[in-house]
Every structure is written in structure tokens, then in C-alpha cells.
Write an enzyme that holds these catalytic residues in place. Structure first.
Site, mmCIF file in Angstrom:
data_model
loop_
_atom_site.group_PDB
_atom_site.id
_atom_site.type_symbol
_atom_site.label_atom_id
_atom_site.label_comp_id
_atom_site.label_asym_id
_atom_site.label_seq_id
_atom_site.Cartn_x
_atom_site.Cartn_y
_atom_site.Cartn_z
ATOM 1 N N GLY A 1 0.838 -1.197 0.000
ATOM 2 C CA GLY A 1 0.000 0.000 0.000
ATOM 3 C C GLY A 1 0.866 1.237 0.000
ATOM 4 O O GLY A 1 1.435 1.598 -1.019
ATOM 5 N N PHE A 2 0.957 1.892 1.160
ATOM 6 C CA PHE A 2 1.761 3.113 1.319
ATOM 7 C C PHE A 2 1.353 4.185 0.312
ATOM 8 O O PHE A 2 2.190 4.769 -0.359
ATOM 9 C CB PHE A 2 3.256 2.814 1.208
ATOM 10 C CG PHE A 2 3.771 1.898 2.266
ATOM 11 C CD1 PHE A 2 4.004 2.363 3.553
ATOM 12 C CD2 PHE A 2 4.006 0.565 1.987
ATOM 13 C CE1 PHE A 2 4.473 1.514 4.534
ATOM 14 C CE2 PHE A 2 4.476 -0.295 2.963
ATOM 15 C CZ PHE A 2 4.715 0.181 4.236
ATOM 16 N N HIS A 3 0.039 4.435 0.210
ATOM 17 C CA HIS A 3 -0.444 5.491 -0.666
ATOM 18 C C HIS A 3 -1.878 5.860 -0.295
ATOM 19 O O HIS A 3 -2.526 5.176 0.492
ATOM 20 C CB HIS A 3 -0.374 5.067 -2.141
ATOM 21 C CG HIS A 3 -1.279 3.935 -2.497
ATOM 22 N ND1 HIS A 3 -0.906 2.627 -2.381
ATOM 23 C CD2 HIS A 3 -2.560 3.927 -2.946
ATOM 24 C CE1 HIS A 3 -1.902 1.851 -2.758
ATOM 25 N NE2 HIS A 3 -2.927 2.611 -3.103
ATOM 26 N N ALA A 4 -2.328 6.948 -0.881
ATOM 27 C CA ALA A 4 -3.727 7.368 -0.827
ATOM 28 C C ALA A 4 -4.129 7.691 -2.263
ATOM 29 O O ALA A 4 -3.270 7.823 -3.142
ATOM 30 C CB ALA A 4 -3.894 8.601 0.062
#
Length: 132
Positions: free
Chosen positions: A47-50
């Protein structure tokens, strides 16, 4: 921060179970993209995102994984481990997935096609934008 878990109607009998996913019915948006993650190693974080606009529903169709969700003000950690339950991830929500079970298959339904320009991949940028 309010997290919405969508209870998906499970149909079944002694032969097994079935869950139907229908856009604008039990999935609260038009479905334009479906992808799934599997074979993720136990100690890996993803992930590590928006997303600026994209909305998603994540379903652990097999096994389990944990989600860390962050709206820039509050963080919530939760376990996704029910194939008849979907996690609604609204736009502009930082997400990290981790602690994948060996058999985890995580399916994600999205309301739009892949668009790299919709991603916020820097947590610092995410915090900056979310505080505006």
C-alpha cells in the site's frame, strides 16, 4: 474517522457459499476495475499510498490481512478476515496492508481505472494536503 465495513449477503447450503457483488447495490459505486493480491510474504507491508479521487472496497476472499487506515487526523488498525465483509476505503485515505496470512487473497474493487496521477505516494505530501 468512521470506517465502513459492508456486510455482504452470503448464500449457501451444504455445498458451499456464494457472495454476489453488484455495483450500486452492495458495492456503493460503479465497478470499473477489479484486482487481487496473493502470495504476499508474511513480513511484507503493501500500500503506502492514498488516492485523490478513487474509492475502493477491499475483501479478504481467503485468509486475512491487517489494514492501517489514516485520514491525516486519526489512524485505525483493523483485521480483514471475513469473505462476506468488504472494507470501504474512501478517497484520500492513506492505507497500508500487512500481516498477510499465508493463504491470503485480497480482492479490491475500484470505481475507476488505474491512473497514476490519482496516487499520493508520499506520506509527507499526504499529511500536507490533508491539513489544508
Amino acid at each position: 474517522m468512521q470506517i465502513k465495513l459492508i456486510q455482504l449477503q452470503k448464500h449457501g447450503d451444504e455445498r458451499g457459499a456464494l457472495v454476489a457483488l453488484e455495483e450500486n447495490k452492495n458495492i456503493p459505486f460503479p465497478i470499473k476495475r477489479v484486482y487481487y493480491l496473493f502470495g504476499t510474504k508474511e513480513n511484507v507491508r503493501r500500500g503506502f499510498h492514498a488516492h485523490k479521487k478513487l474509492k475502493q472496497v477491499a475483501i479478504a476472499v481467503r485468509g486475512s490481512c491487517r489494514f492501517l487506515l489514516d485520514d491525516g487526523k486519526e489512524k485505525i488498525d483493523l483485521l480483514l478476515d471475513n469473505a462476506a465483509q468488504g472494507l470501504l476505503i474512501e478517497s484520500f485515505m492513506w492505507r497500508e496492508m500487512y500481516d498477510f496470512s499465508e493463504d491470503c487473497v485480497l480482492m479490491v474493487l475500484a470505481d475507476d481505472f488505474y491512473d497514476e496521477s490519482d496516487y499520493v505516494r508520499s506520506y509527507e505530501e499526504f499529511i500536507q494536503i490533508s491539513s489544508l
